[in-house]
Design an enzyme around this catalytic site. Structure first.
Site, short mmCIF file in Angstrom:
data_model
loop_
_atom_site.label_atom_id
_atom_site.label_comp_id
_atom_site.label_asym_id
_atom_site.label_seq_id
_atom_site.Cartn_x
_atom_site.Cartn_y
_atom_site.Cartn_z
N ASP A 1 -52.96 -38.25 51.20
CA ASP A 1 -51.73 -37.64 50.69
C ASP A 1 -51.16 -38.47 49.54
OD1 ASP A 1 -49.42 -35.71 51.21
OD2 ASP A 1 -48.38 -37.64 51.38
N GLU B 1 -55.37 -36.04 47.30
CA GLU B 1 -54.32 -35.14 46.85
C GLU B 1 -53.69 -35.78 45.61
OE1 GLU B 1 -50.07 -33.06 47.56
OE2 GLU B 1 -50.43 -35.14 48.09
C1 BGC Z 1 -47.48 -33.03 50.88
C2 BGC Z 1 -46.08 -32.53 51.08
C3 BGC Z 1 -45.20 -33.71 51.45
C4 BGC Z 1 -45.34 -34.87 50.44
C5 BGC Z 1 -44.73 -36.13 50.90
C6 BGC Z 1 -47.28 -33.97 49.72
O1 BGC Z 1 -48.11 -34.11 48.78
O2 BGC Z 1 -48.40 -32.02 50.61
O3 BGC Z 1 -46.01 -31.51 52.03
O4 BGC Z 1 -43.87 -33.31 51.48
O5 BGC Z 1 -46.69 -35.14 50.20
O6 BGC Z 1 -45.51 -36.71 51.91
#
Ligand code: BGC
Length: 544
Positions: A202, A244
């Site tokens: 993430d 991500e």
């Molecule tokens: C996730 C979100 C989240 C954020 C903070 C993102 O990239 O997809 O849903 O709110 O990270 O963790």
């Protein structure tokens, strides 16, 4: 399940929220035992990997992306034993499991942060990023523009500011500290040892901060990822990292390294351009973004998607393109959130089955591993009156009965109201009713997935974009080994004809893949095809 270790290339991933999938104990929220009971549904759908939203102990102020214990299960979702059982049952069905590794930040309730803030001398102090003034790192943008005014928040306990790229209750970890890197590795090891197959990393662009930069995609951030990858490779095999990184293709390219960083990364800029193309009825946005997409190492793969649990992000488009997207897809301004649109696929396509099919046809035939978002296979709707991104995270609609078959709880007890309007509500849109009909979206999606998995040309092949004069038609050839597939899609709401230059494949016979029918052989003349509104063809090209 074994092979060359590149399982993620041949995967069809299904993203779901444990909380929203199936509540088997009647407390109003889904849990691992419930999800395990639904694995046959997922296996029948044809997906072979699941990506689960965070399910760890958390105050749930960012739906679990605010973690307070990395190596446990939120009590509402079950126990570690329940998770193990779910993992075994998934593997037994040939389904891999991808979980979330939220490295950039913790919840402010995490004991690490509680210790760090307790005094400036605490040994954990340096696990987070502190400052006496808000003047540092001023060039870093704010991501949650609708809620946050600054990336610094005041900590009244230790009387200083801490750094956070997301909500202010999510303090960023300090990856300059080797102890933090070690802790990240320990978390990774814990889940890989248990049998998890892949981790979605993430918010990875934001791990490290440096003065005078945007604090995104820094070389030091890549060093952290390479370090974690090296440790993972030394200890395990066939594990996967999915980055991500909501960034431009040239920046995302760095997250693959030389095949020594992440195995996969989402292709964020492609997604809004697919929506733009269908709205403009023109292939240009899609062709342009593929032209800007660099080659990636042979062991790496893009992750491609239409919708997910967040708003449809418009960070990777120009200001002009963003205005266009808002005008066309968020006329009700309540649908806007941060730099994006909080809607599901079916409402974005105005409930038009042909457009939903076309978008999925593109998704399943473009280079990359497709990721489906739960509920989109039956055309679920959303609820833009719920706060934040909750409107696209409502309970899965299993049947037309009590609580859509999701839960036996009192409706008031559910973690979220069920979609109940006459168009997308559970009585009209649910698994049970769609399972009964061959022509339902669910049955069609199953066939699409089966076809996609029938050939590695889709998961591993190259892509060559053709340029027929009619720019409302998008055509490309996918090629892998001896196999060749021609994909032709009409992006417009009206019938179209296109002449394709297929000279190179002269003598081949196109076989339409959904029906298996032969089309006229390719000769010297341009190959003429006519397509109805939003129609698409996949042809296997067979040499005579
Ligand atoms: C996730 C979100 C989240 C954020 C903070 C993102 O990239 O997809 O849903 O709110 O990270 O963790």
């Amino acid at each position: 399940m074994a092979g060359d270790g590149l399982w993620y290339k041949d995967a069809v991933i299904y993203e779901l929220h444990v909380r929203g999938f199936y509540d088997s104990d009647g407390n109003g929220a889904g849990e691992f035992r419930g999800l395990t009971l639904k694995l046959d549904y997922l296996s029948d759908l044809g997906v072979n990997a699941l990506w689960l939203l965070p399910f760890y102990p958390s105050p749930l102020r960012d739906d679990g992306y605010d973690i307070s214990d990395y190596t446990n299960i939120h009590p509402a979702y079950g126990t570690l034993d329940d998770f193990r059982m779910f993992l075994d049952e998934s593997h037994r069905r040939g389904i891999r499991v991808i979980t979330e590794l939220v490295l950039n930040h913790t919840s402010d309730q995490h004991p690490w942060f509680q210790q760090a803030r307790s005094s400036r001398e605490n040994p954990r102090r340096d696990w987070y990023v502190w400052s006496d003034s808000v003047e540092r790192y001023k060039q870093a943008r704010i991501i949650f523009t609708d809620t946050e005014l600054s990336n610094w928040a005041w900590d009244p306990v230790s009387k200083s500011y801490y750094w956070h790229r997301f909500f202010s209750h999510q303090p960023d970890l300090n990856f300059d500290n080797p102890a933090v890197r070690e802790a990240a590795w320990e978390v990774m090891k814990f889940w890989f040892e248990m049998g998890v197959d892949g981790l979605r990393l993430d918010a990875v662009p934001y791990l490290v901060e440096r003065e005078g930069t945007s604090c995104e995609n820094l070389p030091e951030t890549h060093d952290v990822l390479k370090y974690l990858r090296r440790r993972a490779d030394e200890t395990f095999s066939e594990k996967m990292f999915l980055a991500e990184a909501n960034q431009w293709p040239r920046d995302v390219r760095q997250y693959f390294g030389d095949g020594d960083e992440c195995h996969m990364a989402f292709h964020f800029p492609l997604m809004p351009r697919m929506f733009m193309a269908i709205r403009l009825e023109d292939r240009k946005p899609i062709v342009d973004i593929f032209q800007q997409t660099p080659e990636i190492p042979a062991t790496c793969q893009w992750g491609i998607f239409l919708r997910n649990h967040d708003e449809l992000t418009l960070e990777m488009v120009t200001d002009e393109e963003r205005d266009y997207m808002y005008d066309e897809f968020a006329r009700d301004t309540r649908a806007k959130l941060n730099l994006g649109i909080r809607r599901r696929l079916a409402p974005l396509m105005e409930g038009d089955r042909r457009r939903v099919e076309l978008m999925n046809g593109l998704l399943m035939s473009m280079p990359g591993t497709p990721i489906l978002y739960y509920g989109d296979e039956i055309g679920m709707g959303d609820n833009i009156y719920l706060g934040d991104r909750n409107g696209v995270r409502t309970p899965m609609q299993w049947n037309g009965g009590w609580n859509a078959g999701f839960s036996n709880a009192d409706p008031e007890q559910l973690y979220s109201p069920i979609i109940s309007n006459p168009v997308y509500g559970y009585q009209a849109v649910n698994v049970e009713s769609q399972r009964r009909y061959d022509h339902s979206l669910l049955s069609w999606t199953k066939r699409l997935i089966r076809l996609r998995k029938s050939s590695r040309v889709f998961s591993r092949g190259t892509m060559e974009i053709l340029k027929p004069q009619n720019h409302r038609v998008l055509a490309y050839i996918r090629e892998f080994g001896n196999e060749r597939v021609l994909v032709v899609s009409n992006l417009s709401s009206q019938a179209q004809a296109a002449e394709l230059d297929l000279k190179r494949w002269k003598g081949s016979i196109p076989i339409e893949m959904f029906g298996g029918n032969l089309f006229p052989p390719i000769g010297d003349l341009p190959y003429l095809l006519t397509l109805g509104p939003y129609q698409f063809y996949w042809f296997r090209l067979r040499r005579l």
